[in-house]
Scaffold this active site. Sequence first.
Site, short mmCIF file in Angstrom:
data_model
loop_
_atom_site.label_atom_id
_atom_site.label_comp_id
_atom_site.label_asym_id
_atom_site.label_seq_id
_atom_site.Cartn_x
_atom_site.Cartn_y
_atom_site.Cartn_z
N GLU A 179 29.83 42.08 -26.72
CA GLU A 179 30.92 42.59 -27.33
C GLU A 179 30.93 43.85 -27.80
O GLU A 179 29.64 44.25 -28.28
CB GLU A 179 31.07 41.87 -29.10
CG GLU A 179 32.40 41.53 -29.25
CD GLU A 179 32.36 40.87 -30.78
OE1 GLU A 179 32.37 41.35 -32.07
OE2 GLU A 179 32.28 39.50 -30.83
N GLU A 210 27.18 36.24 -33.80
CA GLU A 210 26.50 37.33 -34.85
C GLU A 210 25.77 36.64 -36.11
O GLU A 210 26.51 36.67 -37.02
CB GLU A 210 27.69 38.53 -35.28
CG GLU A 210 28.15 39.29 -33.84
CD GLU A 210 29.14 40.37 -34.47
OE1 GLU A 210 29.47 40.27 -35.54
OE2 GLU A 210 29.45 40.98 -33.75
#
Length: 334
Positions: A260, A168
């Site tokens: 995710e 991320e």
Amino acid sequence: MFRKKLAVLFLPMLALSFVVPTGTAPAAPSVTPAVANGQLEVCGVKLCNDQRQAVQLRGMSTHGLQWYGQCVNDASLDALAGDWGASVMRISMYVQEDGYETDPEGFTNLVSSIIDDVTARGMYAIVDWHMLDPGDPYHNLERAKTFFSEIARRHGDQTNLLYEIANEPNGVPWSRIKGYAEELIPVIRAIDPETPILVGTRAWSSLGLSDGADESEVIDNPVNASNIMYTFHFYAASHGDEYLNALSRAADRVPMFITEFGTQEYTGDGQNDFTMAQRYLDLAARKGISWTNWNFSDDFRSGAVFTEGTCPGGPFAGTSRLKPAGEWVRDRIG
Ligand code: IDC
């Protein structure tokens, strides 16, 4: 060697239809997902098997191995592959927060042995370079080169891997993520030319939305590499229609992979919003977008599938140790 190992360790209980090529019959019984589908390759905006049929992988992400490695063991992986019917596990290796940077060799060996364990059960493995804070992927570029080079040397001849090179990215523009990817990918490809590579997107892999941008920055300025996909992460109680619609638009233009997601808030905790989560999974099914859910641990938060104290002993099969989010996602994986 990979195939030999699968043949030897093949478990009859895995005779299930794990990976469903979109629009065709389920994989033949008694063949694991990784054997049935072989080397994956991005074709158009889809992920395809070695027959060039689109496939949708569904499975779980581990929690950070430095904290919840005890939830990844023979019994839990047997349950994930067999009882849950997963076709993929994401191996989440944090770089900071007491992760890789504290012991590169130890974490490389740990990931390597989990790859072997996932492989023995006929699943695909996503090797997740779980950079998070700092959010600039360049902070860890040299470490990433070292790590992925070593993983590629050890496992690059296998046909059941995907490399996720930036969990991320955050606090940086898309151009910087793209630059990082274009420096790292050739290093990996020099050793392992075939494994698909997953690239994080701006603002916590939100396609830029959490920074007020949108998917057009990726579509208009894609990473200069082939056989790659872009990742999208969502937490259903935090990320509503605006995010869903952006994913939907993006998936028609560039290859997307949900590495995710949670049914709760972006903290991985709080109330579940199963209605919104179902809308995302319906979209993923319609468009053949693969996914892994966060997370396969017994952390106290609502997004950890097992109740506290389940690891390492289990039982991991069945529903007796599952939280509501765990029951929900198990029903949707198999
Ligand atoms: C969370 C973990 C928590 C940890 C925190 C910081 O559940 O135990 O303290 O990270 O590392 C993400 C991240 C993922 C987060 C998860 C839930 O990729 O590392 O895990 N999340 O907050 N993005 C959105 C949510």
